[in-house]
Design an enzyme around this catalytic site. Structure first.
Site, PDB file in Angstrom:
ATOM      1  N   LYS A 172       0.741  -1.144   0.038  1.00  8.34           N
ATOM      2  CA  LYS A 172       0.090  -0.088  -0.104  1.00  8.34           C
ATOM      3  C   LYS A 172       0.722   1.324   0.027  1.00  8.34           C
ATOM      4  O   LYS A 172       1.402   1.582   1.035  1.00  8.34           O
ATOM      5  CB  LYS A 172      -0.878   0.012   1.347  1.00  8.34           C
ATOM      6  CG  LYS A 172      -2.009   1.248   1.002  1.00  8.34           C
ATOM      7  CD  LYS A 172      -2.436   1.886   2.304  1.00  8.34           C
ATOM      8  CE  LYS A 172      -1.779   3.146   2.722  1.00  8.34           C
ATOM      9  NZ  LYS A 172      -1.926   4.353   1.673  1.00  8.34           N
ATOM     10  N   GLY A 225       7.236   5.726   7.518  1.00  8.60           N
ATOM     11  CA  GLY A 225       6.379   6.760   7.580  1.00  8.60           C
ATOM     12  C   GLY A 225       6.611   7.579   9.019  1.00  8.60           C
ATOM     13  O   GLY A 225       7.550   7.378   9.530  1.00  8.60           O
ATOM     14  N   SER A 226       5.671   8.118   9.490  1.00  7.32           N
ATOM     15  CA  SER A 226       5.528   9.069  10.638  1.00  7.32           C
ATOM     16  C   SER A 226       5.612   8.191  11.810  1.00  7.32           C
ATOM     17  O   SER A 226       5.197   7.112  11.858  1.00  7.32           O
ATOM     18  CB  SER A 226       4.453  10.009  10.791  1.00  7.32           C
ATOM     19  OG  SER A 226       3.519   9.138  10.781  1.00  7.32           O
ATOM     20  N   GLY A 230       3.534   4.864  12.586  1.00  6.30           N
ATOM     21  CA  GLY A 230       4.335   3.846  13.273  1.00  6.30           C
ATOM     22  C   GLY A 230       4.071   3.154  14.693  1.00  6.30           C
ATOM     23  O   GLY A 230       3.990   2.089  14.787  1.00  6.30           O
ATOM     24  N   GLU A 247      10.342   2.196   9.975  1.00  9.79           N
ATOM     25  CA  GLU A 247      11.281   3.168   9.732  1.00  9.79           C
ATOM     26  C   GLU A 247      10.442   4.405   9.855  1.00  9.79           C
ATOM     27  O   GLU A 247       9.562   4.654   9.224  1.00  9.79           O
ATOM     28  CB  GLU A 247      12.087   3.152   8.454  1.00  9.79           C
ATOM     29  CG  GLU A 247      13.002   2.072   8.283  1.00  9.79           C
ATOM     30  CD  GLU A 247      14.019   2.048   9.324  1.00  9.79           C
ATOM     31  OE1 GLU A 247      14.750   2.953   9.837  1.00  9.79           O
ATOM     32  OE2 GLU A 247      14.749   0.927   9.548  1.00  9.79           O
ATOM     33  N   CYS A 281      13.911  11.654   5.467  1.00 11.58           N
ATOM     34  CA  CYS A 281      14.030  11.395   6.936  1.00 11.58           C
ATOM     35  C   CYS A 281      15.398  11.590   7.545  1.00 11.58           C
ATOM     36  O   CYS A 281      15.677  11.763   8.629  1.00 11.58           O
ATOM     37  CB  CYS A 281      13.577   9.827   7.100  1.00 11.58           C
ATOM     38  SG  CYS A 281      14.309   8.833   6.026  1.00 11.58           S
ATOM     39  N   GLN A 328       1.496  20.301   3.764  1.00 10.61           N
ATOM     40  CA  GLN A 328       2.809  20.239   4.170  1.00 10.61           C
ATOM     41  C   GLN A 328       3.528  21.586   4.373  1.00 10.61           C
ATOM     42  O   GLN A 328       4.195  21.982   5.189  1.00 10.61           O
ATOM     43  CB  GLN A 328       3.704  19.322   3.333  1.00 10.61           C
ATOM     44  CG  GLN A 328       5.220  19.207   3.810  1.00 10.61           C
ATOM     45  CD  GLN A 328       5.403  18.330   5.091  1.00 10.61           C
ATOM     46  OE1 GLN A 328       4.798  17.493   5.591  1.00 10.61           O
ATOM     47  NE2 GLN A 328       6.155  19.017   6.312  1.00 10.61           N
ATOM     48  N   GLU A 379      10.350  16.934  14.085  1.00  8.79           N
ATOM     49  CA  GLU A 379      10.758  17.086  12.803  1.00  8.79           C
ATOM     50  C   GLU A 379       9.715  17.941  11.984  1.00  8.79           C
ATOM     51  O   GLU A 379       8.573  17.827  12.082  1.00  8.79           O
ATOM     52  CB  GLU A 379      10.408  15.395  12.225  1.00  8.79           C
ATOM     53  CG  GLU A 379      10.901  15.400  10.804  1.00  8.79           C
ATOM     54  CD  GLU A 379      10.732  13.481  10.303  1.00  8.79           C
ATOM     55  OE1 GLU A 379       9.526  13.271  10.468  1.00  8.79           O
ATOM     56  OE2 GLU A 379      11.425  13.132   9.813  1.00  8.79           O
TER      57      GLU A 379
END
Ligand code: NAD
Length: 478
Positions: A172, A225-226, A230, A247, A281, A328, A379
């Site tokens: 996905k 992802g974030s 996660g 990750e 990242c 964003q 972040e």
């Protein structure tokens, strides 16, 4: 306009709704319509993968090699066209888009080779006349969930090892950038991937992603992802006793010591902080600079930053493409505003109105900051970097490690002792000496520590840890 369907059980399957994939360099341009799969589609994909799993687990290493090699070759042959599509859907420059496509090709070719090199161990037992064999077997069905910022490389570096080690896949991709994952699905299909071995279900994280994460037919989950998503996935996998690999975010430090080569340091920081619009990242977002070099470094960095050309991702002169979407960009601008409120001197960071309806932002530097400010703890994921002035190496190292994240960390120095000390004491999974914190090889492990990563590493031969499970067999010859 062309509609792009999901690949489920070897068939291209339409959906009730399709999402518009738009170009962040010009939001008026729709690149294509991509299926928004339903929960039922995701369930069918998992069932198709389960049905295909015994056959693919039994396929010869040669068959797995040939499939991955063929996909890698096609990606390389078509890197210009696919790279262009990538830049249109994600916004990184054309050179970066083509480079990322070539990276995906290299990853497929690397794991084509790894399919031939699955090894085990044979040991003598501590008991007489018994042999012990340790072999690696596929995990089964793996769910792969990917973010928007590396729309072809990340699906490639999860799909290729999954297939190489004999697993079946349900992928996905991020809903913002489905086109590149769709290309991978098309190439696998064209290259003869057996039905059900690889399935693509595009759509919402809360619908398709959630169904994959909670489905009892999925044996392992690999997510990038974030931190928020996660953490949720880790909790579900913990409850279901399911293997998972995560990750997530970063707040990567780059230390610049007094003895650094100024050209090397400025170039590493311009690249690490601003290239790919800071949407990596592994981007360097905290530039930790020793006071003796601070003024000269900042002067050179600001000049270099101001010279960066922001524009349409496909324009040959562009060095920094647009931010991925309006949400964003709003978040980045809010952080620029916050930097001022927290007491930083802000240089750049404003929204740019260019010829097209895109989400362009000038790169930003925050001067005079300290490591406790929110801009240095959270972040941002945009073209923004902070300067934190420090007195010596020990303070630099302490500030570098003072973060909840631990993905990548860098140091610019000409002193071997400082470089060695930093490598040993950094609490990051990847350490760079005189190199940007972002930009890694494809044949070695990738991943971090603390809130940045969870579970086994990705990439290189270390990928086997996640995509295989070990069996220990005892044989008594009688
Ligand atoms: P995100 O967490 O919003 O989305 C990632 C993926 O998860 C998407 O496919 C999304 O649809 C899906 N998802 C969302 N909710 C879900 C749910 N409830 N269940 C299952 N799936 C769900 O992240 P993003 O905004 O796409 O990506 C940006 C983030 O990714 C940044 O934090 C960045 O640092 C991180 N990132 C990390 C690495 C790394 O290797 N450490 C690499 C690239 C990006």
């Amino acid at each position: 306009m062309d509609k792009h369907d999901n690949l489920i059980g070897g068939a291209w399957v339409g959906a009730d709704t399709y999402g518009e994939n738009r170009n962040p360099s010009n939001w008026d341009e729709v690149i294509g319509l991509y299926a928004h799969g339903s929960s039922a589609d995701a369930e069918r994909a998992v069932e198709a993968a389960r049905a295909a799993a015994p056959g693919w687990a039994a396929a010869t290493p040669q068959a797995r090699h040939d499939l991955l090699e063929a996909v890698g070759r096609k990606l390389a042959e078509r890197s210009q066209e696919i790279g262009r599509l990538l830049s249109r859907e994600e916004g990184k420059t054309l050179a970066e888009g083509i480079g990322e496509t070539m990276r995906a090709a290299q990853v497929f070719k690397f794991f084509a080779g790894e399919a031939l090199r699955v090894t085990g161990d044979m040991l003598a037992s501590v008991r007489p006349d018994i042999d012990v064999e340790v072999t690696r077997e596929p995990v089964g069905v793996v769910g792969l969930i990917t973010p928007w910022n590396f729309p072809i490389a990340i699906p490639a570096w999860k799909t290729a090892p999954a297939l190489a080690y004999g697993n079946c896949v349900v992928l996905k991709p991020a809903d913002l950038t489905p086109a590149c994952a769709h290309v991978i699905a098309r190439l696998l299909d064209e290259c003869g991937c057996p039905p059900g071995v690889f399935n693509l279900v595009m759509g919402r994280g809360s619908v398709v992603g959630e169904t994959i994460v909670t489905h009892p037919g999925v044996d392992a989950l690999s997510f990038t992802g974030s931190v928020g998503t996660g953490s949720h996935i880790a909790e579900v996998c913990g409850r279901l006793k399911r293997k998972c690999q995560l990750e997530m975010g970063g707040k990567n430090p780059m230390v610049v010591l007094n003895d650094a080569d100024l050209d090397v340091a400025v170039s590493a920081c311009l690249n690490g902080t601003f290239f790919s619009t800071g949407q990596r990242c592994t981007a360097s977002s905290r530039l930790i600079v020793e006071d003796g070099i601070h003024d000269a470094f900042v002067e050179r960095l600001v000049a270099g930053m101001r010279a960066l050309r922001v524009g349409d991702a496909l324009a040959p002169e562009t060095q920094i493409g647009p931010v991925v979407d309006g949400k964003q960009l709003d978040s980045n601008l809010a952080y620029v505003d916050l930097a001022g409120k927290e007491g930083a001197e802000v240089i750049g960071g404003e929204r740019l109105e260019l010829a097209t309806n895109g989400f362009f932002q000038a790169p930003a530097l925050f001067l005079g900051t300290d490591n406790s400010m929110r801009i240095n703890r959270e972040e941002i994921f945009g073209p923004c970097g902070s300067i934190i002035k420090v007195g010596d190496f020990d303070e630099a190292l302490a500030v570098a490690n003072d973060t909840e994240f631990g993905l990548s960390a860098g140091i610019c120095t000409t002193n071997l002792k400082s470089a060695r000390e930093f490598k040993r004491r950094s609490q990051a999974g990847m350490v760079m000496v005189n190199l940007p914190t972002a930009g890694v090889d494809f044949h070695v492990p990738f991943g971090g520590r603390k809130s940045s990563s969870y579970g086994p590493r990705e990439q290189g031969r270390y990928a086997a840890e996640f995509y295989t499970t070990v069996k220990t067999a005892y044989v008594f010859a009688g």
